[in-house]
Design an enzyme around this catalytic site. Structure first.
Site, PDB file in Angstrom:
ATOM      1  N   HIS A 254       0.875  -1.113  -0.084  1.00  0.00           N
ATOM      2  CA  HIS A 254       0.070  -0.056  -0.075  1.00  0.00           C
ATOM      3  C   HIS A 254       0.811   1.363  -0.168  1.00  0.00           C
ATOM      4  CE1 HIS A 254      -3.685   2.378   1.137  1.00  0.00           C
ATOM      5  NE2 HIS A 254      -2.756   3.321   1.781  1.00  0.00           N
ATOM      6  N   GLU A 255       1.856   1.428   1.003  1.00  0.00           N
ATOM      7  CA  GLU A 255       2.692   2.483   0.944  1.00  0.00           C
ATOM      8  C   GLU A 255       3.792   2.663  -0.328  1.00  0.00           C
ATOM      9  OE1 GLU A 255       1.601   4.781   2.939  1.00  0.00           O
ATOM     10  OE2 GLU A 255       0.483   3.304   4.510  1.00  0.00           O
ATOM     11  N   HIS A 258       1.780   4.593  -2.805  1.00  0.00           N
ATOM     12  CA  HIS A 258       1.795   5.925  -2.586  1.00  0.00           C
ATOM     13  C   HIS A 258       3.266   6.581  -3.020  1.00  0.00           C
ATOM     14  CE1 HIS A 258      -1.673   6.808  -0.333  1.00  0.00           C
ATOM     15  NE2 HIS A 258      -1.574   5.838   0.493  1.00  0.00           N
ATOM     16  N   GLU A 284      -4.870   7.762  -2.938  1.00  0.00           N
ATOM     17  CA  GLU A 284      -5.294   6.526  -2.028  1.00  0.00           C
ATOM     18  C   GLU A 284      -5.523   5.624  -3.569  1.00  0.00           C
ATOM     19  OE1 GLU A 284      -4.554   5.497   0.395  1.00  0.00           O
ATOM     20  OE2 GLU A 284      -4.252   7.222   1.728  1.00  0.00           O
TER      21      GLU A 284
HETATM   22 CO    CO Z   1      -2.891   5.234   2.013  1.00  0.00          CO
END
Ligand code: CO
Length: 487
Positions: A254-255, A258, A284
């Site tokens: 997830h990170e 980003h 996101e």
């Molecule tokens: Co996030």
């Protein structure tokens, strides 16, 4: 044009100041000694005051000499957006900006303590201060009916609570009944792997996804986050549970999503909307795209299985991609949002959205949160967290003053589903590339169609330009329905 150059220089200066703040905040959440937190909050307050002057009075002085109609297209788009920023920034008094920064800096310390000790009361007085400052902020920014709209706007331009209700309600209703499809399989992630080995694995694996360690690093924190200190210094964090690799791995992916966005931004005109991320929704959409659409697909599980065998052979001499796939797509209510499957995840968002909206509208009070949290968990997910650490204290957001942020996770997921199906239609051999770990064509497409647009357009405009459509109501539903047919 001289004034334009002056503007760009000034925005670059603000960018450098902001990057100092990011570094201070990264340090606070990773390595800062406990006793330093008071001093850190003063440093942050001072920086907020300096930045406020740069972003308001000084910026206004420079902007007044620039005529939008004389500008080339790129400059026009940048200056138009900066003028809107100035309007917004000027509405927040310096005192409020400083107070918010100081309180949230302290509150994060007390939240962390409260979460570790399962003691909501330690955190409550700080959250009360934050909520009242955010209400003040909403009134400064202005709104039509709902003060919460003013806060939502900070994360997604034009988003209103009533619109979000319309988007999220069908998802809640549709999936409420389907919330459990427990698949009978052994969970391959459940085996004890020491923290240092997990971290080493993560460092290798995210490079395969495209993370560039010459421009970033990964550390440990209570709540995983990504923090772009500058265009060439993007830091992500994770947390580790030694007996479950999935816990670390999927927050890391997830990170990484980003970070890949930040690493793919334009590198010229730093500090201007040309080289900035568009919005939290787009941010996101990127993290959720890698975590879920790519990360929980069967072709990716084949790739992951091969990497687990390569990097951690002592634990994964044999691992079935199908077992990974079934485990990663099991629909089962979880106390923790960040560990939830793609379906029940949105029930967590609905819960937080309603509580935030009601707090800001002063319909409920901070002291009611632990009880309301449990009631809503029971009614939406059918489970009640045994304590507040696994309940109302699980997320860092409120302590950081990020009220109005949660809806962007759901919107981002819906954007991600649309981007994913668009990409699959563009590339017939999409799955084959994922299975082989060839992600370059995706990076390239995202860069061209999303990252390079910076913040010169709104989220919905970027989605339209990139996929040829506005947000399609069925994008997420179709994606998740066809996924769940496979498991
Ligand atoms: Co996030």
């Amino acid at each position: 044009m001289e004034t334009l150059q002056k503007l760009y220089k000034h925005l670059e200066k603000i960018y450098h100041f902001n990057s100092v703040v990011s570094l201070l905040s990264w340090d606070q959440e990773t390595y800062m000694p406990e006793r330093a937190f008071e001093h850190r909050s003063q440093q942050m307050g001072l920086m907020a005051s300096l930045i406020h002057q740069l972003k308001t009075t000084e910026l206004q002085e420079i902007l007044k000499d620039i005529n939008l109609n004389e500008l080339q297209r790129r400059d026009f788009l940048i200056v138009k957006r900066v003028k809107q920023d100035l309007d917004k920034w000027s509405k927040i008094p310096e005192k409020l900006a400083v107070q918010l920064t100081e309180v949230t800096s302290q509150a994060q310390y007390y939240w962390d303590k409260a979460k570790k000790n399962d003691d909501f009361d330690t955190f409550a007085p700080y959250l009360e201060k934050i909520v009242s400052l955010k209400i003040e902020e909403a009134h400064c920014l202005g709104f039509e009916q709902n003060p919460y709209d003013a806060l939502l706007e900070d994360y997604e331009k034009g988003l209103k609570a009533s619109d979000f209700e319309k988007v999220i309600r069908p998802i809640v209703e549709e999936f409420y009944q389907k919330k459990s499809n427990s698949v009978l399989t052994t969970n391959p992630f459940k085996c004890t792997i020491p923290a240092y080995e997990q971290l080493k694995f993560a460092n290798q694996f995210i490079q395969d996804l495209g993370f560039d360690f010459r421009r970033g690093r990964q550390d440990i924190s209570s709540h995983p986050f990504s923090n772009a200190i500058s265009i060439h210094d993007i830091r992500i964090t994770t947390r580790i549970m030694e007996e479950d690799l999935q816990y670390m791995l999927y927050s890391t992916i997830h990170e990484t999503g980003h970070a890949l966005y930040e690493m793919g931004l334009n590198t010229e005109l730093l500090g201007t909307p040309y080289s900035e991320t568009c919005s939290l929704t787009i941010h996101e959409s990127q993290s959720r795209f890698w975590e879920n659409n790519i990360g929980r697909s069967l072709p990716f599980c084949k790739f992951l299985a091969s990497k687990l065998q390569e990097y951690l052979p002592q634990y994964f001499s044999e691992v079935s991609p199908e077992a990974l796939f079934y485990t990663l797509n099991e629909v089962k209510p979880n106390f923790i949002r960040t560990e939830s499957d793609e379906v029940t995840y949105h029930l967590h968002i609905a819960l937080r959205f309603e509580l935030e909206r009601d707090l800001v509208n002063q319909v409920i009070q901070v002291k009611d949160l632990p009880t309301l949290w449990k009631e809503k968990m029971q009614s939406y997910l059918g489970i009640i967290p045994p304590n507040d650490s696994l309940g109302v204290l699980q997320d860092v957001h409120w302590s950081a003053g990020l009220i109005g942020y949660f809806p962007t996770y759901s919107l981002g997921s819906f954007y991600a589903a649309q981007i994913y199906s668009h990409l699959k239609s563009l590339y017939p051999d999409f799955d084959f590339h994922i299975e082989k770990g060839n992600f370059d064509f995706i990076h390239q497409w995202l860069k061209e169609n999303i990252f390079s647009k910076g913040r010169m357009f709104y989220s919905h405009e970027i989605l339209q330009q990139a996929t040829g459509n506005p947000l399609l109501p069925n994008a997420f539903k179709d994606y998740i329905t066809s996924k769940l047919e496979l498991v």
